[in-house]
Design a protein around this motif. Sequence first.
Motif, PDB file in Angstrom:
ATOM      1  N   ILE A 124       0.832  -1.199   0.000  1.00  0.00           N
ATOM      2  CA  ILE A 124       0.000   0.000   0.000  1.00  0.00           C
ATOM      3  C   ILE A 124       0.870   1.255   0.000  1.00  0.00           C
ATOM      4  O   ILE A 124       0.599   2.225  -0.720  1.00  0.00           O
ATOM      5  CB  ILE A 124      -0.960  -0.020   1.212  1.00  0.00           C
ATOM      6  CG1 ILE A 124      -2.036  -1.107   1.002  1.00  0.00           C
ATOM      7  CG2 ILE A 124      -1.608   1.346   1.439  1.00  0.00           C
ATOM      8  CD1 ILE A 124      -2.904  -1.367   2.217  1.00  0.00           C
ATOM      9  N   GLY A 125       1.938   1.234   0.791  1.00  0.00           N
ATOM     10  CA  GLY A 125       2.852   2.375   0.823  1.00  0.00           C
ATOM     11  C   GLY A 125       3.472   2.653  -0.530  1.00  0.00           C
ATOM     12  O   GLY A 125       3.612   3.814  -0.943  1.00  0.00           O
ATOM     13  N   THR A 126       3.822   1.593  -1.237  1.00  0.00           N
ATOM     14  CA  THR A 126       4.425   1.736  -2.566  1.00  0.00           C
ATOM     15  C   THR A 126       3.430   2.313  -3.561  1.00  0.00           C
ATOM     16  O   THR A 126       3.756   3.229  -4.333  1.00  0.00           O
ATOM     17  CB  THR A 126       4.934   0.367  -3.047  1.00  0.00           C
ATOM     18  OG1 THR A 126       5.915  -0.117  -2.112  1.00  0.00           O
ATOM     19  CG2 THR A 126       5.555   0.452  -4.433  1.00  0.00           C
ATOM     20  N   LEU A 127       2.211   1.792  -3.542  1.00  0.00           N
ATOM     21  CA  LEU A 127       1.177   2.305  -4.451  1.00  0.00           C
ATOM     22  C   LEU A 127       0.807   3.749  -4.101  1.00  0.00           C
ATOM     23  O   LEU A 127       0.557   4.567  -5.001  1.00  0.00           O
ATOM     24  CB  LEU A 127      -0.053   1.408  -4.402  1.00  0.00           C
ATOM     25  CG  LEU A 127       0.141   0.005  -5.005  1.00  0.00           C
ATOM     26  CD1 LEU A 127      -1.042  -0.891  -4.656  1.00  0.00           C
ATOM     27  CD2 LEU A 127       0.321   0.088  -6.527  1.00  0.00           C
ATOM     28  N   ALA A 128       0.773   4.061  -2.799  1.00  0.00           N
ATOM     29  CA  ALA A 128       0.463   5.433  -2.381  1.00  0.00           C
ATOM     30  C   ALA A 128       1.501   6.407  -2.913  1.00  0.00           C
ATOM     31  O   ALA A 128       1.168   7.467  -3.468  1.00  0.00           O
ATOM     32  CB  ALA A 128       0.378   5.509  -0.858  1.00  0.00           C
ATOM     33  N   GLU A 129       2.764   6.050  -2.761  1.00  0.00           N
ATOM     34  CA  GLU A 129       3.846   6.914  -3.227  1.00  0.00           C
ATOM     35  C   GLU A 129       3.783   7.078  -4.757  1.00  0.00           C
ATOM     36  O   GLU A 129       3.929   8.183  -5.282  1.00  0.00           O
ATOM     37  CB  GLU A 129       5.192   6.298  -2.823  1.00  0.00           C
ATOM     38  CG  GLU A 129       6.403   7.153  -3.117  1.00  0.00           C
ATOM     39  CD  GLU A 129       6.529   8.349  -2.199  1.00  0.00           C
ATOM     40  OE1 GLU A 129       7.281   9.275  -2.556  1.00  0.00           O
ATOM     41  OE2 GLU A 129       5.878   8.381  -1.134  1.00  0.00           O
ATOM     42  N   TYR A 130       3.548   5.974  -5.449  1.00  0.00           N
ATOM     43  CA  TYR A 130       3.511   5.984  -6.914  1.00  0.00           C
ATOM     44  C   TYR A 130       2.391   6.888  -7.433  1.00  0.00           C
ATOM     45  O   TYR A 130       2.611   7.750  -8.292  1.00  0.00           O
ATOM     46  CB  TYR A 130       3.321   4.547  -7.425  1.00  0.00           C
ATOM     47  CG  TYR A 130       3.266   4.425  -8.927  1.00  0.00           C
ATOM     48  CD1 TYR A 130       4.428   4.242  -9.674  1.00  0.00           C
ATOM     49  CD2 TYR A 130       2.044   4.499  -9.612  1.00  0.00           C
ATOM     50  CE1 TYR A 130       4.377   4.134 -11.062  1.00  0.00           C
ATOM     51  CE2 TYR A 130       1.992   4.385 -10.995  1.00  0.00           C
ATOM     52  CZ  TYR A 130       3.158   4.210 -11.707  1.00  0.00           C
ATOM     53  OH  TYR A 130       3.114   4.105 -13.081  1.00  0.00           O
ATOM     54  N   TRP A 131       1.181   6.699  -6.908  1.00  0.00           N
ATOM     55  CA  TRP A 131       0.041   7.447  -7.437  1.00  0.00           C
ATOM     56  C   TRP A 131      -0.012   8.881  -6.920  1.00  0.00           C
ATOM     57  O   TRP A 131      -0.448   9.781  -7.637  1.00  0.00           O
ATOM     58  CB  TRP A 131      -1.256   6.686  -7.155  1.00  0.00           C
ATOM     59  CG  TRP A 131      -1.348   5.480  -8.038  1.00  0.00           C
ATOM     60  CD1 TRP A 131      -1.124   4.168  -7.697  1.00  0.00           C
ATOM     61  CD2 TRP A 131      -1.605   5.472  -9.445  1.00  0.00           C
ATOM     62  NE1 TRP A 131      -1.236   3.359  -8.793  1.00  0.00           N
ATOM     63  CE2 TRP A 131      -1.529   4.133  -9.884  1.00  0.00           C
ATOM     64  CE3 TRP A 131      -1.895   6.467 -10.374  1.00  0.00           C
ATOM     65  CZ2 TRP A 131      -1.736   3.769 -11.209  1.00  0.00           C
ATOM     66  CZ3 TRP A 131      -2.102   6.106 -11.692  1.00  0.00           C
ATOM     67  CH2 TRP A 131      -2.027   4.768 -12.098  1.00  0.00           C
ATOM     68  N   ARG A 132       0.456   9.113  -5.714  1.00  0.00           N
ATOM     69  CA  ARG A 132       0.514  10.493  -5.227  1.00  0.00           C
ATOM     70  C   ARG A 132       1.481  11.313  -6.070  1.00  0.00           C
ATOM     71  O   ARG A 132       1.217  12.482  -6.384  1.00  0.00           O
ATOM     72  CB  ARG A 132       0.938  10.524  -3.759  1.00  0.00           C
ATOM     73  CG  ARG A 132       0.914  11.940  -3.166  1.00  0.00           C
ATOM     74  CD  ARG A 132       1.554  12.017  -1.800  1.00  0.00           C
ATOM     75  NE  ARG A 132       0.792  11.290  -0.802  1.00  0.00           N
ATOM     76  CZ  ARG A 132       1.232  10.220  -0.146  1.00  0.00           C
ATOM     77  NH1 ARG A 132       2.445   9.744  -0.381  1.00  0.00           N
ATOM     78  NH2 ARG A 132       0.482   9.635   0.756  1.00  0.00           N
ATOM     79  N   SER A 133       2.597  10.694  -6.456  1.00  0.00           N
ATOM     80  CA  SER A 133       3.582  11.426  -7.272  1.00  0.00           C
ATOM     81  C   SER A 133       3.023  11.771  -8.647  1.00  0.00           C
ATOM     82  O   SER A 133       3.565  12.635  -9.345  1.00  0.00           O
ATOM     83  CB  SER A 133       4.866  10.604  -7.420  1.00  0.00           C
ATOM     84  OG  SER A 133       4.666   9.495  -8.266  1.00  0.00           O
ATOM     85  N   ARG A 134       1.937  11.105  -9.023  1.00  0.00           N
ATOM     86  CA  ARG A 134       1.270  11.398 -10.295  1.00  0.00           C
ATOM     87  C   ARG A 134       0.035  12.265 -10.103  1.00  0.00           C
ATOM     88  O   ARG A 134      -0.774  12.421 -11.013  1.00  0.00           O
ATOM     89  CB  ARG A 134       0.930  10.083 -11.011  1.00  0.00           C
ATOM     90  CG  ARG A 134       2.171   9.468 -11.650  1.00  0.00           C
ATOM     91  CD  ARG A 134       2.104   7.962 -11.772  1.00  0.00           C
ATOM     92  NE  ARG A 134       3.331   7.459 -12.414  1.00  0.00           N
ATOM     93  CZ  ARG A 134       4.500   7.326 -11.779  1.00  0.00           C
ATOM     94  NH1 ARG A 134       4.601   7.614 -10.496  1.00  0.00           N
ATOM     95  NH2 ARG A 134       5.567   6.891 -12.427  1.00  0.00           N
TER      96      ARG A 134
END
Length: 301
Positions: A124-134
């Motif tokens: 979840i942390g990885t997906l959060a970082e990925y999509w927030r950066s977009r």
Amino acid sequence: MSMGPAASALPPVYLVDASVYIFRAWFSMPDEFVNRKGEPTNAVYGFLGFLCSLLEQTGTQHLAVAFDESLTTSYRNEIYPQYKANREPAPDDLKRQFSWARSAAEAMGLQCFADSRYEADDVIGTLAEYWRSRGHPICVVTADKDLAQLVGANDHWWDFSRNQKLNAKQLTEKFGVLPEQMADYLALTGDAVDNIPGVPGVGPKSAAALLGHFGDLDQIYRRLDEVQHLGIRGARSLQKKLSEHREAAELARKLTVIETAVASTLVSPELARQDIDTERLNRLFDDLAFGGMLRQRCLRA
């Protein structure tokens, strides 16, 4: 961590902590839910009802469901073998239901993730970082306070079953520390749920006061001599405890910080919902002996 005015133009991404809702259904749903072999199916039934409610309420097409594969094989167990050692292994009746729950979620067209070395929190942390950066706002669907550390300025932490949807400011009011301080907070207080000891004698109020003054664990230890002068009850003895248990606190923080770059998750981080696999879902529901009401909800959601 604000993305500015443009952030609201993009749809939120919902990241579901599956274990929380499967366990909750396991304990709360009647045990008369069984398949034709007499095996319990109550956790799957309750979990799918939750997923349908989430999809019905949000109408989202951007959702990930994160599962745990690494309950005894995560990198945290390598760092600290006693990590989560206080938990009883899941019974076979529940393990089967985790597998069925994932199969059903996939048949519903939802993107499902898991990793053998990292926990659902890290996925979840990885997906959060990925999509927030977009530029997407993040909504972490969980009841686990650990995941509060992922919530930025445009994001939410949502305990769906209790209808408690909190932004960063509201999380600070709830827990007494900023979301980004949660890992350090748990490193100081310990986390009994995960068998993380923390610093003996440092409770929630002391931890919140220390982080409110110093900002983070590194600053607390850089300026340890200042602790005795703080207006905290037992400040002098608190300084001694922090000094004596520095190694434990720093180890605990390695366990409480959520990873945000899980390689397997980044291979295919897309979250757009796919078409429902009606044939697979019907076959699974036949095997689980589920009735028409839930079946129709899942096919419509």
